[in-house]
Design a protein around this motif. Structure first.
Motif, PDB file in Angstrom:
ATOM      1  N   ALA A 394       0.849  -1.605   0.424  1.00  0.00           N
ATOM      2  CA  ALA A 394      -0.285  -0.390   0.359  1.00  0.00           C
ATOM      3  C   ALA A 394       1.180   1.079  -0.128  1.00  0.00           C
ATOM      4  CB  ALA A 394      -0.919   0.325   1.210  1.00  0.00           C
ATOM      5  N   LEU A 395       1.236   1.257  -0.784  1.00  0.00           N
ATOM      6  CA  LEU A 395       2.569   2.782  -1.079  1.00  0.00           C
ATOM      7  C   LEU A 395       1.655   3.238  -2.335  1.00  0.00           C
ATOM      8  CD1 LEU A 395       5.672   0.842  -1.464  1.00  0.00           C
ATOM      9  CD2 LEU A 395       5.616   2.000   0.250  1.00  0.00           C
ATOM     10  N   PRO A 396       1.569   5.113  -2.177  1.00  0.00           N
ATOM     11  CA  PRO A 396       2.073   6.332  -3.079  1.00  0.00           C
ATOM     12  C   PRO A 396       2.165   5.802  -4.570  1.00  0.00           C
ATOM     13  CG  PRO A 396       3.234   6.833  -1.265  1.00  0.00           C
ATOM     14  CD  PRO A 396       3.027   5.136  -1.058  1.00  0.00           C
ATOM     15  N   GLY A 397       1.567   5.699  -5.354  1.00  0.00           N
ATOM     16  CA  GLY A 397       2.086   6.255  -7.183  1.00  0.00           C
ATOM     17  C   GLY A 397       2.758   7.032  -7.364  1.00  0.00           C
ATOM     18  N   THR A 398       3.456   7.641  -7.975  1.00  0.00           N
ATOM     19  CA  THR A 398       4.899   8.024  -8.560  1.00  0.00           C
ATOM     20  C   THR A 398       4.456   9.293  -9.271  1.00  0.00           C
ATOM     21  OG1 THR A 398       5.413   6.378 -10.276  1.00  0.00           O
ATOM     22  CG2 THR A 398       6.815   6.546  -8.197  1.00  0.00           C
ATOM     23  N   SER A 399       2.983   9.006 -10.084  1.00  0.00           N
ATOM     24  CA  SER A 399       2.394  10.372 -10.840  1.00  0.00           C
ATOM     25  C   SER A 399       0.978  10.716 -10.068  1.00  0.00           C
ATOM     26  CB  SER A 399       1.668   9.057 -11.696  1.00  0.00           C
ATOM     27  OG  SER A 399       1.238   8.564 -11.940  1.00  0.00           O
ATOM     28  N   SER A 400       1.126  11.999 -10.675  1.00  0.00           N
ATOM     29  CA  SER A 400       0.099  12.957  -9.949  1.00  0.00           C
ATOM     30  C   SER A 400      -1.459  12.319  -9.707  1.00  0.00           C
ATOM     31  CB  SER A 400      -0.257  14.082 -11.026  1.00  0.00           C
ATOM     32  OG  SER A 400      -0.502  14.262 -11.999  1.00  0.00           O
ATOM     33  N   ASP A 401      -1.328  11.642 -11.351  1.00  0.00           N
ATOM     34  CA  ASP A 401      -2.803  10.937 -11.321  1.00  0.00           C
ATOM     35  C   ASP A 401      -3.491   9.961 -10.073  1.00  0.00           C
ATOM     36  OD1 ASP A 401      -1.716   8.994 -12.499  1.00  0.00           O
ATOM     37  OD2 ASP A 401      -3.212   8.897 -14.152  1.00  0.00           O
ATOM     38  N   SER A 402      -1.793   9.062  -9.807  1.00  0.00           N
ATOM     39  CA  SER A 402      -2.682   8.484  -7.890  1.00  0.00           C
ATOM     40  C   SER A 402      -3.195   8.561  -6.471  1.00  0.00           C
ATOM     41  CB  SER A 402      -1.328   7.516  -8.586  1.00  0.00           C
ATOM     42  OG  SER A 402      -0.098   7.530  -8.506  1.00  0.00           O
ATOM     43  N   SER A 403      -2.667   9.979  -7.040  1.00  0.00           N
ATOM     44  CA  SER A 403      -3.014  10.241  -5.885  1.00  0.00           C
ATOM     45  C   SER A 403      -4.828   9.834  -4.801  1.00  0.00           C
ATOM     46  CB  SER A 403      -2.599  11.508  -5.793  1.00  0.00           C
ATOM     47  OG  SER A 403      -3.383  11.969  -6.256  1.00  0.00           O
ATOM     48  N   TRP A 404      -4.183   9.763  -3.384  1.00  0.00           N
ATOM     49  CA  TRP A 404      -6.038   9.351  -2.773  1.00  0.00           C
ATOM     50  C   TRP A 404      -6.616   9.997  -3.528  1.00  0.00           C
ATOM     51  CZ3 TRP A 404      -8.996  11.397   0.885  1.00  0.00           C
ATOM     52  CH2 TRP A 404      -9.849  10.870   1.152  1.00  0.00           C
ATOM     53  N   THR A 405      -6.895  11.821  -3.618  1.00  0.00           N
ATOM     54  CA  THR A 405      -7.824  12.140  -4.071  1.00  0.00           C
ATOM     55  C   THR A 405      -8.355  12.359  -5.243  1.00  0.00           C
ATOM     56  OG1 THR A 405      -6.313  14.149  -4.289  1.00  0.00           O
ATOM     57  CG2 THR A 405      -7.121  14.317  -2.089  1.00  0.00           C
ATOM     58  N   ARG A 406      -7.628  11.879  -6.442  1.00  0.00           N
ATOM     59  CA  ARG A 406      -7.565  12.064  -7.614  1.00  0.00           C
ATOM     60  C   ARG A 406      -8.735  10.042  -7.834  1.00  0.00           C
ATOM     61  NH1 ARG A 406      -5.785  15.237 -12.034  1.00  0.00           N
ATOM     62  NH2 ARG A 406      -3.916  16.404 -10.795  1.00  0.00           N
ATOM     63  N   ARG A 407      -8.139   9.293  -6.720  1.00  0.00           N
ATOM     64  CA  ARG A 407      -8.756   8.285  -7.097  1.00  0.00           C
ATOM     65  C   ARG A 407     -10.399   7.959  -6.827  1.00  0.00           C
ATOM     66  NH1 ARG A 407      -4.243   3.968  -6.032  1.00  0.00           N
ATOM     67  NH2 ARG A 407      -5.299   2.507  -7.261  1.00  0.00           N
ATOM     68  N   VAL A 408     -10.711   8.635  -5.723  1.00  0.00           N
ATOM     69  CA  VAL A 408     -12.167   8.329  -5.317  1.00  0.00           C
ATOM     70  C   VAL A 408     -12.442  10.163  -5.205  1.00  0.00           C
ATOM     71  CG1 VAL A 408     -11.233   7.172  -2.876  1.00  0.00           C
ATOM     72  CG2 VAL A 408     -10.538   9.073  -2.783  1.00  0.00           C
TER      73      VAL A 408
END
Length: 522
Positions: A394-408
């Motif tokens: 459970a690690l953050p990705g390396t691109s901006s679109d993988s951030s939590w606020t973008r995924r929910v």
């Protein structure tokens, strides 16, 4: 209108030649009483496929354009596409709207219609260039034993997870959190199958517009998904102060014969150890479980890993990270030290255990949230880490679109903010935690759905008992509350600073963590 008039209406439906703008139809009835029809009452209003626009009288003539066609009975005009009903001064009526084909994009929320069952998935029509695929296990709480029963024509509300330009779109009805988030089958919306093709059928009940059916189904789904979590947030506030738990015991009384305990910085940690090996200079292996896991999670791994170390074996340890398993759940701690429930506090305690056991360096195996603990151990003491093995991390990705606020979605973010505010109050927060964990435990006991296997048929009673045993330990509720209060997920990590070798392991059916893990691996 008699039978001959209906037949005449259908027979006099013609299309004139010319450009698309000039294309029109003339629908007539026998001219027995002269011309002149009233204007449709819905001119200027939005209409949807199947909506009744005008009842045809026995006489007269109506000039119609794109998006309008006669009903199956021939006595009314209905809409065949969505748009705004328009009418010229000369009386011609048509529906003005966009006819562009939908191009799917990742994270889009779509309404689709089940077309057929294909193996372990369904084919779904979402009006895109290709059909979409919805796996049978892409629903909340679904196992191979309790899959949803969907038939051709059923309507689903889903999220796009993959949208290749030259292949089928992939859908899911579950969020990254494992919850449905409102996605799933839309009950009561089956009529939409009549209007989902590129040439919608007008056959329908006058009292049941497909647009209304869809809205009604979405409202029903919102009630099903939204009201329960609203109740979960409101009931703890109105239920009064929490009562003392009387059904808990000391963690040591729940220990296994091979359980070990060690005091580290005032916290008693529960761990298991395969034992000292001949070559003490060889790195040990430390297993760090994920969220809601415990030492029990590694029961089938420890001895095989030790034996795989070659001659003399390798020392393998697994530790319960507070507040999980049988480790202490402190209700107060030294303010000069880090909170034992944070990632930093978990890492500090794990490093203290290695030091207490005389282990100079270790290969850290972190599963899910345990991967964050492993990386923080390296941040605090790089010399103690020989290598990393990160399993479904459970690690953050390396691109901006993988951030939590973008995924929910915004609704999910609002729900979590409200929950966090509730957790910061002692009484209601404790009531909320007890309610949530007890509900989840009841689901596990009744259905065997642990949510840790691709095939939940392997969930035996011994397995269920093993994972639920920590709920019998003192202060399981308070420890969970303190953990939830401190829970956070970093937006990014300095992966470029990691020097030891790293192996990342993911499962192809893991739809929650694979995306960011692949970014980190690359």
């Amino acid at each position: 209108m008699d039978g001959s008039a209906k037949a005449s209406t259908r027979a006099l439906l013609r299309k004139k030649k010319g450009s698309r703008k000039q294309e029109q139809e003339t629908i007539a009835a026998p001219p027995t009483r002269g011309a002149g029809l009233p204007a449709p009452a819905r001119v200027g209003q939005a209409v949807g496929p199947g909506d009744i626009l005008l009842e045809l009288p026995a006489t007269g003539q109506v000039r119609v354009g794109a998006g309008i066609q006669p009903s199956g009975e021939g006595d009314t005009l209905v809409a065949s596409r969505a748009g705004v009903l328009k009418q010229t001064k000369a009386g011609k009526v048509w529906i003005e709207g966009r006819l562009k084909r939908y191009i799917p994009a990742v994270d889009d929320a779509v309404v689709g219609i089940i077309r057929e069952r294909y193996g372990e998935s369904w084919t779904v029509d979402i009006h895109g260039p290709f059909n979409a695929t919805l796996p049978a296990l892409a629903f909340e709480g679904v196992t191979r034993r309790n899959r949803p029963r969907l038939e051709a024509g059923d309507v689903v509300y889903a999220k796009v997870t993959n949208a290749p330009r030259d292949g089928d779109t992939e859908l899911t009805c579950v969020l990254a959190t494992g919850k449905s988030g409102g996605f799933g089958a839309l009950t009561g919306a089956k009529r939409l199958r009549l209007f989902a093709s590129s040439t919608p059928s007008p056959a329908r009940s006058r009292s049941a517009s497909p647009t209304r059916e869809l809205l009604r189904s979405l409202v029903q789904q919102a009630r099903k998904e939204t009201l329960p979590w609203l109740r979960d947030l409101i009931d703890p506030i109105t239920s009064g102060p929490p009562e003392l738990l009387t059904d808990t015991v000391s963690p040591r009384s729940l220990a296994d014969p091979d359980s070990c305990f060690a005091d580290v910085d005032g916290v008693t940690l529960h761990y298991k150890d395969t034992g000292v090996v001949q070559d003490s200079e060889r790195p040990a292996v430390l297993l760090l479980h994920g969220f809601n896991g415990c030492v029990f999670s590694w029961r089938n791994c420890m001895q095989p890993l030790s034996e795989a170390g070659g001659k003399g074996g390798v020392r393998v340890l697994a530790v319960d990270r507070p507040p999980f398993g049988l480790s202490d759940r402190p209700t107060q701690w030294d303010p000069t030290e880090s909170n034992p429930y944070t990632t930093e506090g978990n890492a500090r305690l794990a490093l203290g255990l290695l030091q207490k056991l005389g282990i100079k360096s270790a290969i850290l195996v972190g599963h899910s949230q345990g991967a964050l603990t492993a990386l923080d151990m390296y941040r605090q003491d790089p010399a103690s880490v020989a290598a990393f093995i990160l399993v479904a991390p459970a690690l953050p990705g390396t691109s901006s679109d993988s951030s939590w606020t973008r995924r929910v979605g915004f609704g999910r973010q609002l729900q979590l903010l409200w929950t966090r505010a509730l957790l910061n109050t002692d009484g209601p927060g404790l009531q909320y935690v007890r309610r949530q964990i007890r509900q989840r435990a009841a689901e596990i006991r009744e259905g065997g759905n642990l949510g840790v296997f691709a095939d939940e048929e392997t969930s035996t009673q011994d397995l269920i008992d093993g994972y639920l045993k920590p709920m019998r330990a003192h202060d399981w509720d308070k420890g969970s509350l303190y953990s939830f209060r401190t829970m956070s997920f970093p937006a990014k990590l300095p992966y470029e600073t990691i020097a030891p070798p790293v192996l990342i392991v993911t499962g192809e059916k893991d739809r929650m963590l694979t995306r960011s893990a692949k970014q980190v691996a690359e």
